[in-house]
Scaffold this motif. Structure first.
Motif, PDB file in Angstrom:
ATOM      1  N   UNK A  16       0.834  -1.212   0.000  1.00 10.96           N
ATOM      2  CA  UNK A  16       0.000   0.000   0.000  1.00 10.96           C
ATOM      3  C   UNK A  16       0.871   1.267   0.000  1.00 10.96           C
ATOM      4  N   UNK A  17       1.902   1.277  -0.834  1.00 10.48           N
ATOM      5  CA  UNK A  17       2.735   2.476  -0.970  1.00 10.48           C
ATOM      6  C   UNK A  17       2.052   3.447  -1.922  1.00 10.48           C
ATOM      7  N   UNK A  18       2.462   4.684  -1.919  1.00 12.81           N
ATOM      8  CA  UNK A  18       1.903   5.686  -2.823  1.00 12.81           C
ATOM      9  C   UNK A  18       2.485   5.507  -4.218  1.00 12.81           C
ATOM     10  N   UNK A  19       1.778   5.998  -5.259  1.00  9.88           N
ATOM     11  CA  UNK A  19       2.328   5.918  -6.621  1.00  9.88           C
ATOM     12  C   UNK A  19       3.698   6.569  -6.744  1.00  9.88           C
ATOM     13  N   UNK A  20       3.888   7.724  -6.093  1.00 11.01           N
ATOM     14  CA  UNK A  20       5.177   8.418  -6.170  1.00 11.01           C
ATOM     15  C   UNK A  20       6.283   7.580  -5.543  1.00 11.01           C
ATOM     16  N   UNK A  75       7.146   4.565  -7.909  1.00 12.25           N
ATOM     17  CA  UNK A  75       7.969   4.951  -9.062  1.00 12.25           C
ATOM     18  C   UNK A  75       9.396   5.247  -8.627  1.00 12.25           C
ATOM     19  N   UNK A  76       9.538   5.868  -7.458  1.00 17.59           N
ATOM     20  CA  UNK A  76      10.879   6.212  -6.969  1.00 17.59           C
ATOM     21  C   UNK A  76      11.697   4.973  -6.649  1.00 17.59           C
ATOM     22  N   UNK A  77      11.016   3.887  -6.243  1.00 17.72           N
ATOM     23  CA  UNK A  77      11.727   2.633  -5.980  1.00 17.72           C
ATOM     24  C   UNK A  77      11.885   1.907  -7.308  1.00 17.72           C
ATOM     25  N   UNK A  78      12.850   2.341  -8.084  1.00 16.15           N
ATOM     26  CA  UNK A  78      12.975   1.890  -9.470  1.00 16.15           C
ATOM     27  C   UNK A  78      13.198   0.385  -9.607  1.00 16.15           C
ATOM     28  N   UNK A  79      13.796  -0.240  -8.604  1.00 16.16           N
ATOM     29  CA  UNK A  79      14.029  -1.678  -8.674  1.00 16.16           C
ATOM     30  C   UNK A  79      12.764  -2.423  -8.283  1.00 16.16           C
ATOM     31  N   UNK A  80      12.275  -3.288  -9.151  1.00 17.97           N
ATOM     32  CA  UNK A  80      11.067  -4.042  -8.860  1.00 17.97           C
ATOM     33  C   UNK A  80      11.293  -5.092  -7.791  1.00 17.97           C
ATOM     34  N   UNK A  81      10.190  -5.595  -7.234  1.00 13.27           N
ATOM     35  CA  UNK A  81      10.280  -6.640  -6.231  1.00 13.27           C
ATOM     36  C   UNK A  81      10.562  -6.146  -4.843  1.00 13.27           C
ATOM     37  N   UNK A  82      10.223  -4.879  -4.553  1.00 13.03           N
ATOM     38  CA  UNK A  82      10.464  -4.320  -3.220  1.00 13.03           C
ATOM     39  C   UNK A  82       9.208  -3.751  -2.581  1.00 13.03           C
ATOM     40  N   UNK A  83       8.188  -3.416  -3.390  1.00  8.41           N
ATOM     41  CA  UNK A  83       6.977  -2.809  -2.842  1.00  8.41           C
ATOM     42  C   UNK A  83       5.853  -2.926  -3.865  1.00  8.41           C
ATOM     43  N   UNK A  84       4.641  -2.627  -3.419  1.00  7.72           N
ATOM     44  CA  UNK A  84       3.471  -2.670  -4.280  1.00  7.72           C
ATOM     45  C   UNK A  84       2.428  -1.678  -3.798  1.00  7.72           C
ATOM     46  N   UNK A  85       1.550  -1.266  -4.711  1.00  6.28           N
ATOM     47  CA  UNK A  85       0.442  -0.397  -4.344  1.00  6.28           C
ATOM     48  C   UNK A  85      -0.697  -1.186  -3.690  1.00  6.28           C
ATOM     49  N   UNK A  86      -0.668  -2.501  -3.821  1.00  4.89           N
ATOM     50  CA  UNK A  86      -1.735  -3.342  -3.295  1.00  4.89           C
ATOM     51  C   UNK A  86      -1.750  -3.330  -1.770  1.00  4.89           C
ATOM     52  N   UNK A  87      -2.919  -3.575  -1.215  1.00  2.18           N
ATOM     53  CA  UNK A  87      -3.089  -3.610   0.236  1.00  2.18           C
ATOM     54  C   UNK A  87      -2.938  -5.034   0.753  1.00  2.18           C
ATOM     55  N   UNK A  88      -2.248  -5.175   1.866  1.00  2.00           N
ATOM     56  CA  UNK A  88      -2.089  -6.482   2.488  1.00  2.00           C
ATOM     57  C   UNK A  88      -3.316  -6.839   3.321  1.00  2.00           C
ATOM     58  N   UNK A  89      -3.625  -8.125   3.391  1.00  3.79           N
ATOM     59  CA  UNK A  89      -4.669  -8.605   4.284  1.00  3.79           C
ATOM     60  C   UNK A  89      -4.107  -8.734   5.703  1.00  3.79           C
ATOM     61  N   UNK A  90      -4.930  -9.168   6.627  1.00  2.47           N
ATOM     62  CA  UNK A  90      -4.508  -9.282   8.021  1.00  2.47           C
ATOM     63  C   UNK A  90      -3.461 -10.385   8.181  1.00  2.47           C
TER      64      UNK A  90
END
Length: 238
Positions: free
Chosen positions: A105-109, A112-127
């Motif tokens: 659940x990171x912000x779009x900005x 994009x700033x975390x240019x290397x993939x596989x470190x974060x997502x915009x998706x929300x985690x479940x419990x």
């Protein structure tokens, strides 16, 4: 944790965290779900072979990783031939690497700033309870056949965290690493914008822009070809 690094201390981990560790000079990262008590459930082809493709390319990709052997772990035993969904201690999971936590659940900005993939997502985690239920259920029932682009260790961890499954067969899976690789490979070659400039700096700007856009639209939190599927239904699929 922050923009520059997702590195965490073991004492900061919480049950249900999505953790990862970089392998072989940051070529790729291995992902899993922290279950507490120093244990991680993760999905693998075999020890140090998560990047394998199952093709002749493995001779090149794995040549360095297979050049050494490790003594069996006192806690886990010999995991060198273990494959599929397994549980191991944190030391075996890290395989000598450092510990990082995947961010949700990171912000779009920020994404994009975390240019290397596989470190974060915009998706929300479940419990954490839902995450652990999926991970332990898949530990007992499996997660299908390992595929570097469509069903890898990061796909496993993201599914455990979100319950989201890609329902089309023509695209990569949920993995940010795979999406980044595809985005980088096609940024210039497939972009009609490359014809707007012939300078190296211009091509770099175009390629960088296409890479960011491709990563963004391919993120699990933005895609429309995904569906939330209960783990029991996932395992029952033919």
């Amino acid at each position: 944790m922050g923009l520059l690094s997702n590195k965490v201390q073991r004492s900061d981990l919480q049950t249900g965290d999505h953790v990862y560790s970089w392998r072989h000079a940051y070529i790729y990262a291995h992902h899993g779900i922290y279950t507490g008590d120093g244990k991680v459930i993760h999905f693998t082809r075999a020890a140090d072979q998560e990047v394998g493709t199952g093709t002749f390319l493995d001779r090149i990709l794995l040549s360095s990783s297979l050049s050494h052997t490790r003594n069996p772990c006192e806690k886990c035993g010999d995991l060198s031939a273990a494959s599929g969904v397994i549980i191991s201690c944190l030391d075996c999971f890290l395989s000598g690497g450092e510990l990082y936590r995947f961010e949700y659940e990171v912000t779009p900005a920020f994404f994009i700033a975390k240019a290397r993939g596989g470190t974060c997502t915009l998706a929300k985690s479940d419990t954490p309870e839902e995450v652990l239920h999926r991970a332990t259920y898949l530990l007992q029932n499996g997660f299908g056949i390992y595929h570097i682009f469509k069903n890898n260790c990061e796909d496993f961890a993201i599914y455990c965290k979100t319950g989201l499954l890609v329902i089309t067969n023509i695209s990569v899976g949920r993995s940010g690493q795979a999406a980044s690789f595809v985005a980088a490979a096609t940024a210039v070659v497939s972009s009609p914008l490359r014809f707007l400039t012939t300078s190296f700096s211009g091509l770099a700007v175009v390629a960088g822009g296409m890479y960011c856009v491709s990563r963004y639209v391919a993120d699990i939190g933005m895609r429309r070809d995904v569906e939330k599927i209960p783990v029991e239904r996932l395992v029952a699929r033919p």
